[in-house]
Scaffold this motif. Structure first.
Motif, PDB file in Angstrom:
ATOM      1  N   THR A  55      -0.445  -4.269   4.104  1.00 50.28           N
ATOM      2  CA  THR A  55       0.296  -3.356   4.972  1.00 50.28           C
ATOM      3  C   THR A  55       1.578  -2.861   4.308  1.00 50.28           C
ATOM      4  O   THR A  55       2.051  -1.758   4.605  1.00 50.28           O
ATOM      5  CB  THR A  55       0.611  -4.042   6.313  1.00 50.28           C
ATOM      6  OG1 THR A  55      -0.624  -4.404   6.942  1.00 50.28           O
ATOM      7  CG2 THR A  55       1.384  -3.133   7.247  1.00 50.28           C
TER       8      THR A  55
ATOM      9  N   ALA B 277      -4.369   7.919   6.939  1.00 50.99           N
ATOM     10  CA  ALA B 277      -4.984   6.663   6.494  1.00 50.99           C
ATOM     11  C   ALA B 277      -3.977   5.521   6.514  1.00 50.99           C
ATOM     12  O   ALA B 277      -4.299   4.400   6.935  1.00 50.99           O
ATOM     13  CB  ALA B 277      -5.557   6.844   5.091  1.00 50.99           C
ATOM     14  N   ALA B 278      -2.748   5.800   6.078  1.00 55.36           N
ATOM     15  CA  ALA B 278      -1.717   4.759   6.069  1.00 55.36           C
ATOM     16  C   ALA B 278      -1.372   4.311   7.480  1.00 55.36           C
ATOM     17  O   ALA B 278      -1.224   3.114   7.758  1.00 55.36           O
ATOM     18  CB  ALA B 278      -0.470   5.277   5.346  1.00 55.36           C
TER      19      ALA B 278
ATOM     20  N   ALA C  63       0.616   0.239   2.615  1.00 59.77           N
ATOM     21  CA  ALA C  63       0.300   1.277   3.594  1.00 59.77           C
ATOM     22  C   ALA C  63       1.569   1.868   4.204  1.00 59.77           C
ATOM     23  O   ALA C  63       1.700   3.090   4.352  1.00 59.77           O
ATOM     24  CB  ALA C  63      -0.610   0.714   4.690  1.00 59.77           C
TER      25      ALA C  63
ATOM     26  N   PHE D  51      -4.290   2.242   8.923  1.00 59.22           N
ATOM     27  CA  PHE D  51      -4.347   0.879   8.378  1.00 59.22           C
ATOM     28  C   PHE D  51      -3.210   0.038   8.933  1.00 59.22           C
ATOM     29  O   PHE D  51      -3.422  -1.109   9.356  1.00 59.22           O
ATOM     30  CB  PHE D  51      -4.268   0.922   6.853  1.00 59.22           C
ATOM     31  CG  PHE D  51      -4.493  -0.427   6.210  1.00 59.22           C
ATOM     32  CD1 PHE D  51      -5.762  -0.801   5.801  1.00 59.22           C
ATOM     33  CD2 PHE D  51      -3.447  -1.315   6.028  1.00 59.22           C
ATOM     34  CE1 PHE D  51      -5.985  -2.047   5.224  1.00 59.22           C
ATOM     35  CE2 PHE D  51      -3.651  -2.562   5.457  1.00 59.22           C
ATOM     36  CZ  PHE D  51      -4.925  -2.923   5.052  1.00 59.22           C
ATOM     37  N   ALA D  52      -1.984   0.584   8.936  1.00 57.75           N
ATOM     38  CA  ALA D  52      -0.842  -0.177   9.424  1.00 57.75           C
ATOM     39  C   ALA D  52      -0.983  -0.509  10.904  1.00 57.75           C
ATOM     40  O   ALA D  52      -0.583  -1.597  11.340  1.00 57.75           O
ATOM     41  CB  ALA D  52       0.450   0.602   9.182  1.00 57.75           C
TER      42      ALA D  52
ATOM     43  N   ARG E  74       2.969   3.200  14.680  1.00 60.78           N
ATOM     44  CA  ARG E  74       2.158   2.067  14.233  1.00 60.78           C
ATOM     45  C   ARG E  74       1.996   1.041  15.350  1.00 60.78           C
ATOM     46  O   ARG E  74       0.883   0.575  15.629  1.00 60.78           O
ATOM     47  CB  ARG E  74       2.822   1.415  13.017  1.00 60.78           C
ATOM     48  CG  ARG E  74       2.208   0.094  12.611  1.00 60.78           C
ATOM     49  CD  ARG E  74       3.086  -0.620  11.596  1.00 60.78           C
ATOM     50  NE  ARG E  74       2.612  -1.974  11.365  1.00 60.78           N
ATOM     51  CZ  ARG E  74       3.261  -2.872  10.648  1.00 60.78           C
ATOM     52  NH1 ARG E  74       4.423  -2.576  10.088  1.00 60.78           N
ATOM     53  NH2 ARG E  74       2.763  -4.095  10.487  1.00 60.78           N
TER      54      ARG E  74
ATOM     55  N   VAL F 149       3.346   4.155   1.730  1.00 58.65           N
ATOM     56  CA  VAL F 149       2.709   5.483   1.676  1.00 58.65           C
ATOM     57  C   VAL F 149       3.046   6.281   2.926  1.00 58.65           C
ATOM     58  O   VAL F 149       3.359   7.475   2.856  1.00 58.65           O
ATOM     59  CB  VAL F 149       1.182   5.324   1.516  1.00 58.65           C
ATOM     60  CG1 VAL F 149       0.481   6.676   1.673  1.00 58.65           C
ATOM     61  CG2 VAL F 149       0.849   4.721   0.160  1.00 58.65           C
ATOM     62  N   GLY F 150       3.019   5.640   4.094  1.00 62.23           N
ATOM     63  CA  GLY F 150       3.299   6.349   5.337  1.00 62.23           C
ATOM     64  C   GLY F 150       4.716   6.879   5.417  1.00 62.23           C
ATOM     65  O   GLY F 150       4.946   7.977   5.936  1.00 62.23           O
TER      66      GLY F 150
ATOM     67  N   GLN G  83      -3.427  11.195   3.522  1.00 62.42           N
ATOM     68  CA  GLN G  83      -2.836   9.930   3.097  1.00 62.42           C
ATOM     69  C   GLN G  83      -2.008   9.308   4.219  1.00 62.42           C
ATOM     70  O   GLN G  83      -2.055   8.088   4.432  1.00 62.42           O
ATOM     71  CB  GLN G  83      -1.945  10.151   1.868  1.00 62.42           C
ATOM     72  CG  GLN G  83      -2.705  10.541   0.607  1.00 62.42           C
ATOM     73  CD  GLN G  83      -3.024  12.029   0.552  1.00 62.42           C
ATOM     74  OE1 GLN G  83      -2.673  12.790   1.463  1.00 62.42           O
ATOM     75  NE2 GLN G  83      -3.699  12.446  -0.516  1.00 62.42           N
TER      76      GLN G  83
END
Length: 303
Positions: free
Chosen positions: A35, A226-227, A38, A230-231, A55, A41-42, A223
């Protein structure tokens, strides 16, 4: 022969339970470790508080669906104080303060300070819950934290924001207190709803604060999506369910000791996914962490 068969049958469930616990711990470490990448990137496409709120809101929504399907409607009567404390400590303060601290500090230093949490949980569980604090456990907690310090040692060079240090330590304390609050409920509230409702409510509040203070300045790139997914799904819904499950199944201090591995996994995944540098300090820190976790979890031999 009959006695041996009975012993084997009795050992079977215990062995399966230990295997499930080890699998849950490994999955939790991987989820929280990944995480970090992730979130990094976020945050390239979103302000920090707004990202933290989205999130938490996403993870809470998924957990609410799972909680409803597994436990039915939440029981709120007489539990408002518990849910309020979990929301304030584990979401508003922990998520909010750590996000701001990461913005003010080098990421390695922020991780070192935030991962004071296992040490604080061990101390608070001994003080507030009466869990045993043996010399071995004290040594393990100290060695585990020393390993995290070694891994993030390079971050101590250069300018350090006093406000960032204070916020990072405060976020670690909030997380530790949130863990103690959950442990102290002792089954009064459902474990699934203990994750779902605080993250739903806290995520909504953080998102609102982010929109007001930071503005809706988000670049909705693949991106970023996706981040965020995932987070929210892995790093929040899955990981916090595993975390509270481990805490409720055993001693809070023992469960907390395992998350010393999280920043180590985060460093490795950052090197693989983001091209960040692996250093010798990682190997030294990893050795200290492994030894620390062993000392925290080893049981004294009976005579």
């Amino acid at each position: 022969m009959a006695a041996r068969s009975q012993l084997t049958a009795a050992a079977g469930p215990a062995t399966r339970h230990a295997t499930r616990e080890r699998a849950a711990i490994a999955l939790l470490i991987l989820a929280w470790g990944a995480t970090f990448a992730a979130v990094k990137v976020g945050l390239e496409s979103s302000p920090p508080i707004l990202f933290a709120g989205l999130r938490a809101l996403l993870g809470g929504a998924v957990m609410a669906v799972l909680a409803w399907s597994r436990s039915g409607r939440p029981v709120l009567a007489g539990q408002g104080r518990d849910y309020s404390l979990l929301t304030a400590l584990n979401v508003l303060l922990f998520f909010g303060l750590q996000t701001v601290a990461i913005g003010l500090l080098p990421s390695g230093l922020a991780a070192v300070l935030i991962y004071l949490q296992p040490v604080l949980v061990g101390l608070l569980a001994w003080w507030l819950l009466g869990e045993p604090m043996t010399p071995s456990r004290i040594s393990g907690l100290v060695l585990g934290f020393a390993g995290i310090v070694v891994v993030g040692g390079g971050a101590f060079a250069g300018h350090v924001s006093p406000a960032g240090v204070a916020l990072a330590v405060a976020s670690a304390l909030a997380w530790a207190l949130g863990t103690i609050v959950f442990k102290s409920t002792d089954g009064r509230i459902d474990g699934w709803w203990a994750v779902a409702l605080p993250f739903l409510g806290g995520g909504a509040l953080l998102t609102l604060v982010g929109l007001v203070v930071e503005g809706p300045d988000i670049t909705w790139s693949p991106q970023f999506v996706a981040a965020l997914a995932f987070a929210g799904l892995v790093g929040t819904a899955l990981a916090w369910s595993l975390w509270f499950g481990l805490v409720s199944a055993g001693e809070a201090g023992r469960a907390a000791s395992y998350i010393f591995f999280v920043p180590l996994v985060g460093v490795v995944i950052g090197a693989i996914v983001l091209g960040e540098t692996l250093t010798v300090s990682l190997l030294v820190g990893a050795a200290l962490v492994v030894l620390g976790v062993y000392l925290v979890n080893c049981r004294p031999r009976r005579g």
